[in-house]
Design a protein around this motif. Structure first.
Motif, mmCIF file in Angstrom:
data_model
loop_
_atom_site.group_PDB
_atom_site.id
_atom_site.type_symbol
_atom_site.label_atom_id
_atom_site.label_comp_id
_atom_site.label_asym_id
_atom_site.label_seq_id
_atom_site.Cartn_x
_atom_site.Cartn_y
_atom_site.Cartn_z
ATOM 1 N N VAL A 3 6.076 6.686 7.160
ATOM 2 C CA VAL A 3 5.875 5.613 6.198
ATOM 3 C C VAL A 3 5.311 4.395 6.921
ATOM 4 C CG1 VAL A 3 6.982 4.081 4.539
ATOM 5 C CG2 VAL A 3 7.756 6.447 4.755
ATOM 6 N N LYS A 4 4.161 3.946 6.489
ATOM 7 C CA LYS A 4 3.540 2.778 7.122
ATOM 8 C C LYS A 4 3.899 1.518 6.350
ATOM 9 C CE LYS A 4 -0.732 3.717 4.591
ATOM 10 N NZ LYS A 4 -2.168 4.072 4.692
ATOM 11 N N MET A 5 3.927 0.414 7.054
ATOM 12 C CA MET A 5 4.237 -0.868 6.432
ATOM 13 C C MET A 5 2.985 -1.402 5.751
ATOM 14 S SD MET A 5 7.402 -1.353 6.812
ATOM 15 C CE MET A 5 7.476 -3.042 6.234
ATOM 16 N N LEU A 6 3.116 -1.728 4.479
ATOM 17 C CA LEU A 6 1.997 -2.264 3.723
ATOM 18 C C LEU A 6 2.099 -3.782 3.652
ATOM 19 C CD1 LEU A 6 1.853 0.266 0.761
ATOM 20 C CD2 LEU A 6 0.352 0.170 2.745
ATOM 21 N N PRO A 7 0.965 -4.457 3.488
ATOM 22 C CA PRO A 7 1.000 -5.921 3.397
ATOM 23 C C PRO A 7 1.596 -6.379 2.086
ATOM 24 C CG PRO A 7 -1.205 -5.117 2.959
ATOM 25 C CD PRO A 7 -0.405 -3.921 3.398
ATOM 26 N N GLY A 8 2.113 -7.605 2.100
ATOM 27 C CA GLY A 8 2.681 -8.179 0.886
ATOM 28 C C GLY A 8 3.607 -9.317 1.204
ATOM 29 N N PRO A 9 3.994 -10.095 0.206
ATOM 30 C CA PRO A 9 4.898 -11.223 0.438
ATOM 31 C C PRO A 9 6.284 -10.746 0.843
ATOM 32 C CG PRO A 9 4.575 -10.868 -1.913
ATOM 33 C CD PRO A 9 3.611 -9.969 -1.214
ATOM 34 N N LYS A 10 6.933 -11.508 1.705
ATOM 35 C CA LYS A 10 8.259 -11.115 2.179
ATOM 36 C C LYS A 10 9.331 -11.318 1.119
ATOM 37 C CE LYS A 10 7.288 -12.029 7.063
ATOM 38 N NZ LYS A 10 7.660 -12.820 8.273
ATOM 39 N N GLY A 11 9.229 -12.395 0.359
ATOM 40 C CA GLY A 11 10.255 -12.678 -0.637
ATOM 41 C C GLY A 11 11.562 -13.089 0.020
ATOM 42 N N THR A 12 12.620 -13.157 -0.793
ATOM 43 C CA THR A 12 13.941 -13.518 -0.288
ATOM 44 C C THR A 12 14.842 -12.297 -0.266
ATOM 45 O OG1 THR A 12 14.750 -14.088 -2.498
ATOM 46 C CG2 THR A 12 13.696 -15.837 -1.219
ATOM 47 N N ARG A 13 15.947 -12.394 0.467
ATOM 48 C CA ARG A 13 16.828 -11.237 0.628
ATOM 49 C C ARG A 13 17.445 -10.790 -0.685
ATOM 50 N NH1 ARG A 13 20.938 -11.195 5.572
ATOM 51 N NH2 ARG A 13 18.873 -11.053 6.564
ATOM 52 N N LEU A 14 17.850 -11.745 -1.522
ATOM 53 C CA LEU A 14 18.521 -11.382 -2.763
ATOM 54 C C LEU A 14 17.550 -11.251 -3.938
ATOM 55 C CD1 LEU A 14 21.738 -13.612 -2.580
ATOM 56 C CD2 LEU A 14 21.523 -11.167 -2.110
ATOM 57 N N GLY A 15 16.647 -12.184 -4.065
ATOM 58 C CA GLY A 15 15.777 -12.196 -5.250
ATOM 59 C C GLY A 15 14.442 -11.527 -5.071
ATOM 60 N N GLY A 16 14.132 -11.110 -3.833
ATOM 61 C CA GLY A 16 12.836 -10.502 -3.606
ATOM 62 C C GLY A 16 11.723 -11.499 -3.895
ATOM 63 N N SER A 17 10.758 -11.100 -4.715
ATOM 64 C CA SER A 17 9.599 -11.961 -5.029
ATOM 65 C C SER A 17 9.751 -12.702 -6.344
ATOM 66 C CB SER A 17 8.326 -11.099 -5.070
ATOM 67 O OG SER A 17 8.032 -10.582 -3.802
ATOM 68 N N ARG A 18 10.987 -12.822 -6.842
ATOM 69 C CA ARG A 18 11.180 -13.470 -8.133
ATOM 70 C C ARG A 18 10.698 -14.921 -8.123
ATOM 71 N NH1 ARG A 18 13.111 -12.758 -12.895
ATOM 72 N NH2 ARG A 18 13.544 -10.593 -12.389
ATOM 73 N N ARG A 19 10.906 -15.625 -7.005
ATOM 74 C CA ARG A 19 10.429 -17.004 -6.941
ATOM 75 C C ARG A 19 8.906 -17.061 -7.066
ATOM 76 N NH1 ARG A 19 13.909 -19.871 -2.031
ATOM 77 N NH2 ARG A 19 15.964 -19.762 -3.048
ATOM 78 N N ASP A 20 8.230 -16.103 -6.445
ATOM 79 C CA ASP A 20 6.767 -16.064 -6.552
ATOM 80 C C ASP A 20 6.346 -15.796 -7.991
ATOM 81 O OD1 ASP A 20 6.331 -16.499 -3.815
ATOM 82 O OD2 ASP A 20 6.579 -14.365 -3.374
ATOM 83 N N LEU A 21 7.071 -14.905 -8.666
ATOM 84 C CA LEU A 21 6.758 -14.598 -10.061
ATOM 85 C C LEU A 21 6.936 -15.834 -10.927
ATOM 86 C CD1 LEU A 21 6.065 -12.620 -12.324
ATOM 87 C CD2 LEU A 21 8.470 -11.928 -12.373
#
Length: 459
Positions: A3-21
């Motif tokens: 499994v390779k690591m794909l690019p993308g926002p890191k987000g937060t530990r609990l909410g993931g990318s919800r803040r970005d959304l």
């Protein structure tokens, strides 16, 4: 497979990318994800989610692996709150079985029979317009497509009061569905939140009308030539049985929503773009004038109106009503663009993001119907353009929708020109479908050709 690591926002530990959304909004969030590449990843809470923004990857996910993926259970549950178990919320073997039962309602001969109805109702609307009037095009298109879908679904079995009742209920559903879907953890439908109560009330308002019509039509046994008749006549090849009243209800509500909102939104965005690009509008009108010579458009005319079709396709590219497809969750490990996606992960496709990918759509923010010339369409990857989805869940009413949009646009542009209100701010309204927030104000100008040659305009 590694499994390779794909690019993308890191987000937060609990909410993931919800803040970005929350920061970018639905459309901006997909563009933000796509800015990392054509195959990116983010976290939604503890779950890993992929955005596939590459035509080959979309084909692998939605077509090649169609039997190994399911719609996200959360999306299905939300949709089922008011759509029941219709095609949009159904999944797996049940979805395939139900689709076969609904398919005859969209047989080409049935669809063709609706063309005249679409034009008649559009011309009736134009009789009420007048030169110099200020019009909210969004509201006008919503009312027109609601009238058409009511006629094609129910024929004459529903009153104007009931149409208004269903229309208001659909509007309430859109607003409150968006509120619930944006919650970090959507509460179960039995929790009496304001949004849940509003959805429950809207569903009951729709059911009052739809279930009455189904009961009366079932009792009469009459085929009135509408979509409801076809649903009631459909027979399962496997067991020889037809749909239950509940199944018919769920499909009717699904078709009512899809057939009403999507075409109205498309025509409103079309009006916006044509208002900003008078050279395109004039070319479209010249084609319509040459072909129709002042008479009403017919289904047979559509093949002679290629530029009209190109305009609509470009509008669907820029503002696809289904701007995001439900996330797909594998039932077993699958591979997309060399990446393993497990049943603990999900993959998303956004037609909006795909249609604005500069690798496949140079200058994606530029309105250019020539992108859909026959030559350019042949040269482009099939899955770079997916306004109706792809694979086994491609929109069952796509032919109906395209036919309706072409007939309505040709009729309107034959009779009226318009200019946009320069003071208004046009904004996206991404609810269940991609609408225009606060409407679209235009000033009408009756065309001289229409005024001279059309009897109905003087009646």
């Amino acid at each position: 497979m590694t499994v390779k690591m794909l690019p993308g926002p890191k987000g937060t530990r609990l909410g993931g990318s919800r803040r970005d959304l929350q920061k970018y909004g639905p459309l901006g969030f997909f563009e933000y994800l796509a800015s990392y590449g054509d195959f990116t990843t983010c976290r939604v809470g503890p779950f890993r989610v992929y955005l596939v923004n590459d035509p080959n990857g979309i084909q692998e996910l939605l077509v090649a692996n169609r039997d190994k993926v399911r719609k996200n259970a959360g999306d299905r549950e939300l949709l089922s709150r008011f759509l029941g178990n219709g095609l949009l919320s159904n999944d797996g073997a049940d979805h395939q079985k139900q689709r076969k039962l609904v398919q005859p309602a969209f047989h080409m001969k049935r669809i063709q029979a609706y063309a005249e109805t679409m034009v008649e109702h559009t011309e009736a609307m134009l009789k009420r317009w007048h030169d110099g009037a200020i019009l909210d095009m969004d509201q006008a298109m919503m009312e027109l497509t609601l009238t058409i879908v009511t006629k094609t679904l129910f024929n004459a079995d529903i009153s104007e009061q009931e149409v208004r009742q269903v229309s208001q209920a659909l509007e309430d559903i859109q607003v409150n569905f968006t509120i619930i879907s944006e919650q970090a953890v959507p509460l179960p439908r039995w929790v009496p939140t304001r949004a849940n109560r509003a959805l429950e009330h809207a569903s009951k308002q729709i059911d009052q009308v739809v279930q009455r019509v189904i009961r009366e039509r079932r009792a009469s046994g009459e085929d009135t030539g509408d979509l409801l008749s076809m649903l009631l006549l459909s027979i399962d090849d496997g067991n020889g049985q037809g749909m239950t009243d509940q199944q018919v209800r769920d499909e009717v509500v699904t078709l009512f929503l899809a057939g009403h909102e999507t075409t109205a939104n498309t025509l409103t965005w079309c009006s916006y773009l044509l208002g900003k690009h008078p050279e395109v509008r004039q070319r479209l009108q010249a084609e319509v004038d040459e072909v129709l010579q002042g008479r009403s458009v017919t289904l047979q005319d559509l093949q002679k109106l290629p530029y009209t079709e190109m305009v609509i396709k470009e509008v669907l590219r820029m503002y696809p009503p289904a701007y995001a497809l439900s996330a797909r969750v594998p039932t077993e490990n699958i591979t997309v663009l060399g990446q393993t996606i497990t049943p603990r992960q999900a993959a998303m496709v956004s037609p909006y993001a795909m249609h604005h990918n500069p690798r496949y759509w140079p200058e994606p923010e530029r309105f250019d119907p020539e992108r859909f010339s026959a030559e350019q369409e042949r040269a482009r990857h099939k899955y770079a353009y997916i306004p109706f989805g792809a694979g086994s869940r491609v929109c069952i009413g796509n032919v109906f929708a395209m036919m309706e949009a072409q007939l309505l646009l040709a009729t309107i542009m034959q009779h009226y020109d318009f200019t946009l209100d320069p003071t208004q701010r046009v904004e996206y309204d991404p609810q269940i479908t991609l609408g225009v927030k606060h409407g679209l104000r235009v000033r009408l100008a009756q065309r001289q050709l229409a005024e001279q040659s059309l009897e109905f305009a003087k009646s």
